[in-house]
Design an enzyme around this catalytic site. Structure first.
Site, PDB file in Angstrom:
ATOM      1  N   ASN A 143      -1.614  -2.220  -2.662  1.00 16.43           N
ATOM      2  CA  ASN A 143      -1.856  -1.224  -1.629  1.00 16.43           C
ATOM      3  C   ASN A 143      -1.324   0.133  -2.074  1.00 16.43           C
ATOM      4  OD1 ASN A 143      -3.237  -2.656   0.405  1.00 16.43           O
ATOM      5  ND2 ASN A 143      -1.344  -3.700   0.971  1.00 16.43           N
ATOM      6  N   CYS A 164      -8.426  -8.197  -0.416  1.00 13.23           N
ATOM      7  CA  CYS A 164      -7.462  -8.284   0.678  1.00 13.23           C
ATOM      8  C   CYS A 164      -7.783  -9.531   1.491  1.00 13.23           C
ATOM      9  CB  CYS A 164      -7.562  -7.026   1.544  1.00 13.23           C
ATOM     10  SG  CYS A 164      -6.418  -6.957   2.938  1.00 13.23           S
ATOM     11  N   HIS A 165      -6.796 -10.057   2.208  1.00  8.98           N
ATOM     12  CA  HIS A 165      -7.021 -11.266   3.005  1.00  8.98           C
ATOM     13  C   HIS A 165      -7.085 -10.988   4.504  1.00  8.98           C
ATOM     14  CE1 HIS A 165      -2.627 -11.281   1.597  1.00  8.98           C
ATOM     15  NE2 HIS A 165      -2.647 -10.651   2.761  1.00  8.98           N
ATOM     16  N   HIS A 208      -8.230  -2.587   6.161  1.00  8.41           N
ATOM     17  CA  HIS A 208      -7.286  -2.571   7.276  1.00  8.41           C
ATOM     18  C   HIS A 208      -7.841  -1.854   8.509  1.00  8.41           C
ATOM     19  CE1 HIS A 208      -3.546  -3.369   4.512  1.00  8.41           C
ATOM     20  NE2 HIS A 208      -4.431  -4.354   4.526  1.00  8.41           N
ATOM     21  N   TYR A 264      -2.144   3.114  12.101  1.00 10.15           N
ATOM     22  CA  TYR A 264      -3.293   3.883  11.613  1.00 10.15           C
ATOM     23  C   TYR A 264      -3.922   4.729  12.704  1.00 10.15           C
ATOM     24  CZ  TYR A 264      -3.018   0.065   8.213  1.00 10.15           C
ATOM     25  OH  TYR A 264      -2.580  -0.856   7.312  1.00 10.15           O
TER      26      TYR A 264
END
Length: 511
Positions: A143, A164-165, A208, A264
């Site tokens: 990241n 990414c998971h 994300h 975010y």
């Protein structure tokens, strides 16, 4: 594998690859700048291979170029600056009122993480271009995912895919909500369970901030039902309050955890007195201040202390049943054997999401087989989802440019436009915070070698002239203490699970 001293990712990805029969003779070149971490992880990996009677080999390197030479695939999981720099990503913004849970993707922590990481990734890319096998593919797990993948593709000139998971975890949550609904409707037996493979989804957006725009079970469209199903779920209604609220306002569920998503957006961490009503401290990933830093610190401390016991335990059986959901091994399997794999990957937008800018890095479904990685066109995102992503993309764009050029003005403008920072700080606070982070982290910022002393001089002048902005003395709205090794030793199984986890968010109890 670059940054192979990362116990969680390295060992799990290696064993995932070795579950594929055609890949049991793979050569793993493990590289890390930390000799002790590399020694411990490689010892475990070699022991696991030997115990499973496989032909694979593990080689260890401190030299980046030698590790990459001749590679078919390069996997990156570095944390540039380590936990020391990570601590500054969390603690310095707190003095200016910016309360982050993770701090590795956006907000001041994520922006500075990109400034440290991108120069290192571009160096890796240079070696890939020069000494890896022609066409070698670069898998980035580090990241900030979108910014790093953006820089590697545009400036590193190496085909890079970000992995990414987050999508898998949220897919399971949607599956559990549908399962609960189906039982209430008499469509499933009480003891029946659904696998996420039973629920067809399409998620699209940016890493994300990816949104489930389709979710179907037995042909039924569940997107209109998800706000109600999540609001009524006994666990998710408490642990995912930010996500459930965004779902209520937007109509679409975010892939990312409650804590991640909260940092975010400008709405949930702007006033310290209100943060606790949006988070849950049952698990760090639900919003704990500096939660990821805490569990990473605890995990590293436990691994270093407990490593001799790891070497004494029975080695794991490497089998398909124990294979994780990380995309990396499945992509390699598909490319090498021709078997089809579908997942969600981070790639450069080339008209795939039509209302996000071309050239940015998006996360969308992809298909992999012997012909390569194929990314279909998704079309437009719903407008609210696109608006949220667009705000972050412009911050990412400025951050990437700043990381490549060492442009302090652009770095500060990126922080100024960051949604959470803008909700908390005025412009002068942003300027001073950026200077303070530059000075604190200058040893990892070669592109700012000339600018960091100037930033230090500005801070000193502010102090002398009495124009320095007022700082806050706080540990954050929801900071928990880092446990000592002795304290962790009261539950050794949990401590070991944390230390070995590739996805530390999975420490949440399943329902």
């Amino acid at each position: 594998m670059i940054g192979a001293g990362s116990i969680g990712f390295t060992r799990h990805l290696m064993t995932d690859i070795l579950t594929v029969p055609e890949l049991t003779d793979t050569v793993f070149a493990l590289m890390d700048i930390n000799a002790e971490n590399l020694r411990m992880v490689s010892a475990l990996c070699k022991r696991d291979i030997k115990a499973n009677h496989l032909a694979a080999k593990v080689e260890t390197y401190r030299d980046l170029r030698k590790a990459i030479a001749g590679a078919d695939y390069v996997i990156c999981m570095i944390r540039q600056g380590g936990l020391e720099a990570f601590e500054g990503d969390i603690d310095i913004p707190l003095k200016y009122g910016v309360d982050q849970c993770v701090g590795d993707t956006l907000a001041p922590g994520g922006i500075m993480y990109a400034q440290r990481t991108i120069p290192a990734l571009l160096e890796i890319c240079r070696h890939i271009r020069e000494v890896a096998k022609p066409g070698a593919l670069f898998f980035n797990y580090s990241n900030p995912m979108a910014m790093n993948t953006w820089a590697c593709n545009e400036y590193g000139m190496v085909p890079t895919i970000g992995l990414c998971h987050g999508v898998q975890g949220a897919h399971w949550q949607i599956t559990r909500c549908i399962e609960r609904w189906a039982k209430a409707q008499g469509l499933l037996e009480e003891d029946a369970t659904l696998h996420r493979r039973d629920v067809d989804v399409i998620a699209a957006g940016i890493n994300h901030q990816t949104w489930f725009i389709e979710a179907k079970w037995k042909g039924m469209d569940f997107i209109p039902l998800l706000p109600e199903l999540f609001a009524e779920h006994p666990q998710y209604s408490q642990t995912e309050k930010v996500r459930v609220d965004v779902l209520k306002r937007f109509g679409y569920y975010s892939t990312e955890s409650n804590g991640h998503l909260s940092e975010y957006l400008p709405w949930y961490r702007k006033r310290p007195s209100e943060i606790k009503k949006w988070i849950d401290l049952d698990n760090w990933i639900h919003g704990e201040t500096g939660g990821y830093l805490r569990v990473c610190t605890e995990g590293r401390n436990w691994f270093v202390t407990d490593f001799p016991n790891w070497m004494k335990e029975e080695p794991p059986v490497i089998s398909a049943e124990r294979r994780s959901e990380e995309h990396g091994s499945y992509i390699i399997e598909a490319l090498e054997t021709g078997r089809l794999y579908r997942g969600h990957f981070n790639v450069v937008n080339e008209g795939h999401i039509t209302n996000l800018p071309d050239g940015c890095v998006i996360e969308i479904p992809g298909y992999v087989d012997g012909n390569g990685i194929n990314m279909p066109v998704v079309g437009d995102l719903p407008l609210a989802c696109a608006a949220t992503c667009s705000a972050s993309i412009r911050v990412q764009e400025m951050s990437v440019e700043a990381a490549v050029t060492g442009d302090v003005q652009l770095l500060k403008q990126a922080m100024l436009h960051d949604p959470l920072t803008a909700a908390v700080c005025d412009s002068e606070e942003v300027w001073q915070m950026a200077d303070e982070m530059l000075v604190a982290q200058q040893r990892w910022l070669p592109q700012y070698a000339e600018e960091a002393p100037l930033a230090a001089a500005r801070l000193k002048a502010h102090e002398k002239e009495g124009t320095r902005v007022r700082l806050k003395t706080t540990r954050g709205a929801a900071r928990l203490k880092v446990r000592t090794v002795k304290e962790m030793g009261r539950d050794k199984a949990s401590a070991r699970a944390n230390a070995s986890a590739a996805d530390k968010g999975k420490m949440t109890k399943a329902v």
